[in-house]
Motif scaffolding. Structure first.
Motif, PDB file in Angstrom:
ATOM      1  N   LEU A 371       0.848  -1.180   0.000  1.00 43.18           N
ATOM      2  CA  LEU A 371       0.000   0.000   0.000  1.00 43.18           C
ATOM      3  C   LEU A 371       0.888   1.236   0.000  1.00 43.18           C
ATOM      4  O   LEU A 371       1.740   1.401   0.867  1.00 43.18           O
ATOM      5  N   ALA A 372       0.710   2.086  -0.992  1.00 45.24           N
ATOM      6  CA  ALA A 372       1.577   3.252  -1.134  1.00 45.24           C
ATOM      7  C   ALA A 372       0.781   4.399  -1.726  1.00 45.24           C
ATOM      8  O   ALA A 372      -0.278   4.210  -2.330  1.00 45.24           O
ATOM      9  N   LYS A 373       1.317   5.583  -1.548  1.00 45.77           N
ATOM     10  CA  LYS A 373       0.725   6.788  -2.114  1.00 45.77           C
ATOM     11  C   LYS A 373       1.432   7.097  -3.421  1.00 45.77           C
ATOM     12  O   LYS A 373       2.642   7.322  -3.448  1.00 45.77           O
ATOM     13  N   CYS A 374       0.665   7.082  -4.503  1.00 46.29           N
ATOM     14  CA  CYS A 374       1.234   7.270  -5.833  1.00 46.29           C
ATOM     15  C   CYS A 374       0.961   8.684  -6.320  1.00 46.29           C
ATOM     16  O   CYS A 374      -0.139   9.214  -6.137  1.00 46.29           O
ATOM     17  N   TRP A 375       1.967   9.267  -6.959  1.00 50.83           N
ATOM     18  CA  TRP A 375       1.815  10.555  -7.614  1.00 50.83           C
ATOM     19  C   TRP A 375       1.893  10.349  -9.116  1.00 50.83           C
ATOM     20  O   TRP A 375       2.778   9.650  -9.621  1.00 50.83           O
ATOM     21  N   PHE A 376       0.955  10.966  -9.810  1.00 51.13           N
ATOM     22  CA  PHE A 376       0.913  10.894 -11.266  1.00 51.13           C
ATOM     23  C   PHE A 376       0.852  12.314 -11.816  1.00 51.13           C
ATOM     24  O   PHE A 376       0.140  13.166 -11.280  1.00 51.13           O
ATOM     25  N   SER A 377       1.569  12.521 -12.892  1.00 47.44           N
ATOM     26  CA  SER A 377       1.582  13.830 -13.540  1.00 47.44           C
ATOM     27  C   SER A 377       1.158  13.668 -14.992  1.00 47.44           C
ATOM     28  O   SER A 377       1.715  12.830 -15.723  1.00 47.44           O
ATOM     29  N   ALA A 378       0.164  14.440 -15.392  1.00 45.84           N
ATOM     30  CA  ALA A 378      -0.303  14.419 -16.775  1.00 45.84           C
ATOM     31  C   ALA A 378       0.404  15.507 -17.574  1.00 45.84           C
ATOM     32  O   ALA A 378       1.022  16.421 -17.015  1.00 45.84           O
ATOM     33  N   ASP A 379       0.301  15.407 -18.890  1.00 48.27           N
ATOM     34  CA  ASP A 379       0.972  16.383 -19.748  1.00 48.27           C
ATOM     35  C   ASP A 379       0.206  17.696 -19.817  1.00 48.27           C
ATOM     36  O   ASP A 379       0.817  18.759 -19.975  1.00 48.27           O
ATOM     37  N   THR A 380      -1.114  17.637 -19.718  1.00 50.09           N
ATOM     38  CA  THR A 380      -1.929  18.849 -19.800  1.00 50.09           C
ATOM     39  C   THR A 380      -2.988  18.824 -18.708  1.00 50.09           C
ATOM     40  O   THR A 380      -3.257  17.786 -18.084  1.00 50.09           O
ATOM     41  N   ARG A 381      -3.598  19.974 -18.490  1.00 53.15           N
ATOM     42  CA  ARG A 381      -4.674  20.061 -17.509  1.00 53.15           C
ATOM     43  C   ARG A 381      -5.865  19.210 -17.939  1.00 53.15           C
ATOM     44  O   ARG A 381      -6.534  18.590 -17.108  1.00 53.15           O
ATOM     45  N   GLU A 382      -6.134  19.168 -19.244  1.00 54.20           N
ATOM     46  CA  GLU A 382      -7.252  18.371 -19.740  1.00 54.20           C
ATOM     47  C   GLU A 382      -7.013  16.884 -19.511  1.00 54.20           C
ATOM     48  O   GLU A 382      -7.935  16.144 -19.131  1.00 54.20           O
ATOM     49  N   ASP A 383      -5.771  16.423 -19.741  1.00 51.60           N
ATOM     50  CA  ASP A 383      -5.460  15.012 -19.498  1.00 51.60           C
ATOM     51  C   ASP A 383      -5.635  14.657 -18.024  1.00 51.60           C
ATOM     52  O   ASP A 383      -6.159  13.583 -17.680  1.00 51.60           O
ATOM     53  N   ARG A 384      -5.183  15.541 -17.151  1.00 49.36           N
ATOM     54  CA  ARG A 384      -5.358  15.275 -15.727  1.00 49.36           C
ATOM     55  C   ARG A 384      -6.838  15.209 -15.365  1.00 49.36           C
ATOM     56  O   ARG A 384      -7.266  14.344 -14.584  1.00 49.36           O
ATOM     57  N   GLY A 385      -7.634  16.102 -15.928  1.00 49.24           N
ATOM     58  CA  GLY A 385      -9.067  16.069 -15.650  1.00 49.24           C
ATOM     59  C   GLY A 385      -9.719  14.782 -16.119  1.00 49.24           C
ATOM     60  O   GLY A 385     -10.579  14.222 -15.428  1.00 49.24           O
ATOM     61  N   ASP A 386      -9.310  14.286 -17.300  1.00 48.53           N
ATOM     62  CA  ASP A 386      -9.879  13.032 -17.809  1.00 48.53           C
ATOM     63  C   ASP A 386      -9.510  11.853 -16.912  1.00 48.53           C
ATOM     64  O   ASP A 386     -10.362  11.010 -16.581  1.00 48.53           O
ATOM     65  N   TRP A 387      -8.236  11.776 -16.506  1.00 48.49           N
ATOM     66  CA  TRP A 387      -7.812  10.675 -15.649  1.00 48.49           C
ATOM     67  C   TRP A 387      -8.503  10.733 -14.286  1.00 48.49           C
ATOM     68  O   TRP A 387      -8.953   9.706 -13.753  1.00 48.49           O
ATOM     69  N   MET A 388      -8.608  11.904 -13.718  1.00 44.75           N
ATOM     70  CA  MET A 388      -9.253  12.025 -12.411  1.00 44.75           C
ATOM     71  C   MET A 388     -10.730  11.659 -12.491  1.00 44.75           C
ATOM     72  O   MET A 388     -11.274  11.015 -11.582  1.00 44.75           O
TER      73      MET A 388
END
Length: 427
Positions: A371-388
């Motif tokens: 069990l771990a806390k993962c950080w993910f970074s998207a290339d654009t704000r739109e990509d981050r919104g889609d993944w979230m």
């Protein structure tokens, strides 16, 4: 309309059943027999189904199907909603009072009480169990019904009514007691049972349109329970009684308003097994930069992620997906997070970052997950919104359908008892 046609067919069944019951004039002509009890059950179930169908027709006429769909779409656009799912009910068990079972086993002749359970969800899902008596209590003092029902593609805010009906031949001829004279005289068990019987008949008939029938079924509703999403993971449910009002409430007193009648042979609870499964089918894929700890040092690595079901698998390159095994996977089922949120810039300088607490399994760890806390970074704000959005939908579906049941049951999903009985007998 199909519902109107089905209601008309049920009206024919009701008329034919009433004609058959009118022939049961004495014991030589079927009075008190199993056949009469089956006819009484058929009359009640047919009336309930017909009333539910006509009520649904009336509701559709008032609101309109198109307007209802528009309202549902408008609600879903405001915020994420849990997915639909499947709920199945089986292993229905009805406990009886021990003294009643012992007394029934020593008696000869026809049974004095018949029982059955009615399960209803909406106007088109009404299922009745077979009739049973105290002689059918194979597990000591508990009647087990073989009936099972599976409801597919239902909303998470479902409500399933489980109702227990009883027919008593010992009080079948006392249903014409005048309530006014009863309220002025001393309460006796016979008067109490007849009062409850008349009240249940009036409640049943008041919920149905005029059927042009001479009478309703002699089966009386003695207990019920409403199954909802909060019931998942439980197996024991208390039976609540009809809420009487007016003269009947004053006659019976407040102590009779919560549970089944004290003269009823029922123990007061019903046991059943609930199984559920979500219809979550979220899929997404794309490039994300994941923060990983390698040899004690943290580093960012670009990976190709594929979200399918409750897992996120990742490869070094998109072309590796079909030719190589995944470098690792992240289980959303083990995630303790209710939702995925953006990471503030004062915690992480990399833009468009979000975090997720979940179980991680790499190719070197085999079946072990940490069990771990993962950080993910998207290339654009739109990509981050889609993944979230996709990840939050998966987490919402999991916490709605699966984690809620596990919290109640304290077990893994789809686990079943080794024995078919979910209640131990008192005998």
């Amino acid at each position: 309309m199909v519902l109107n046609e089905e209601a008309a067919k049920l009206q024919t069944v009701i008329n034919q059943t009433l004609q058959a019951l009118s022939c049961c004039t004495d014991e030589d002509h079927g009075r008190g027999s199993l056949e009469e009890a089956e006819a009484e059950k058929l009359l009640l179930v047919s009336c309930e189904k017909r009333a539910a169908m006509l009520a649904e027709v009336s509701r559709l006429r008032e609101r309109g199907v198109s307007g209802e769909l528009e309202d549902a779409e408008g609600d879903s656009s405001m915020s994420q909603q849990p997915c639909r799912g499947t709920v199945s009910i089986n292993s229905v068990q009805l406990p009886l009072k021990v003294e009643f079972v012992c007394s029934a086993r020593t008696q000869t002749g026809r049974p004095t009480h018949y029982f059955f359970v009615l399960i209803r969800y909406g106007p088109c899902n009404i299922v009745a169990t077979p009739l049973a008596t105290a002689a059918d209590a194979q597990n000591g003092d508990t009647i087990s019904f073989p009936t099972s029902i599976t409801l597919e593609d239902i909303h998470s805010n479902f409500e399933i009514d489980v109702e227990v009906y009883s027919l008593s031949h010992t009080s079948g001829n006392t249903c014409d007691v005048d309530l006014r004279s009863s309220s002025r005289s001393r309460i006796t068990p016979r008067k109490l049972l007849s009062t409850i019987k008349r009240s249940n008949h009036s409640v049943t008939s008041s919920t149905m349109p005029a059927l042009n029938t001479r009478r309703t079924s002699h089966f009386a509703l003695v207990g019920s329970h409403k199954i909802s999403l909060a019931s998942l993971g439980q197996s024991k449910f208390p039976l609540d009684k009809i809420k009487f009002e007016g003269k009947i409430r004053r006659l019976l007193g407040d102590e009779f308003q919560e549970k089944v009648p004290f003269l009823s042979p029922l123990e007061g609870n019903i046991y059943l097994r609930l199984d559920s499964a979500s219809h979550s089918n979220v899929q997404h894929q794309g490039i994300l930069t994941m923060f990983e700890v390698v040899k004690g040092f943290g580093a960012w690595h670009r990976r190709f992620f594929v979200l399918e079901g409750n897992h996120m698998s990742y490869w070094n390159h998109p072309s590796d997906q079909g030719s190589k095994a995944a470098e690792g996977s992240i289980s959303l089922f083990s995630s303790s997070s209710q939702s995925v949120k953006p990471v503030k810039r004062d915690s992480c300088a990399r833009a468009y970052t979000f975090d997720l607490v979940s179980g991680i399994q790499t190719a070197q760890q085999d079946d072990q997950r940490a069990l771990a806390k993962c950080w993910f970074s998207a290339d654009t704000r739109e990509d981050r919104g889609d993944w979230m959005e996709k990840l939050n939908q998966v987490l919402l579906d999991l916490h709605t359908w699966t984690h809620r049941a596990l919290n109640h049951a304290g077990a893994q999903p789809n686990t079943r008892a080794s024995s078919g009985n979910i209640r131990e007998s008192s005998l």
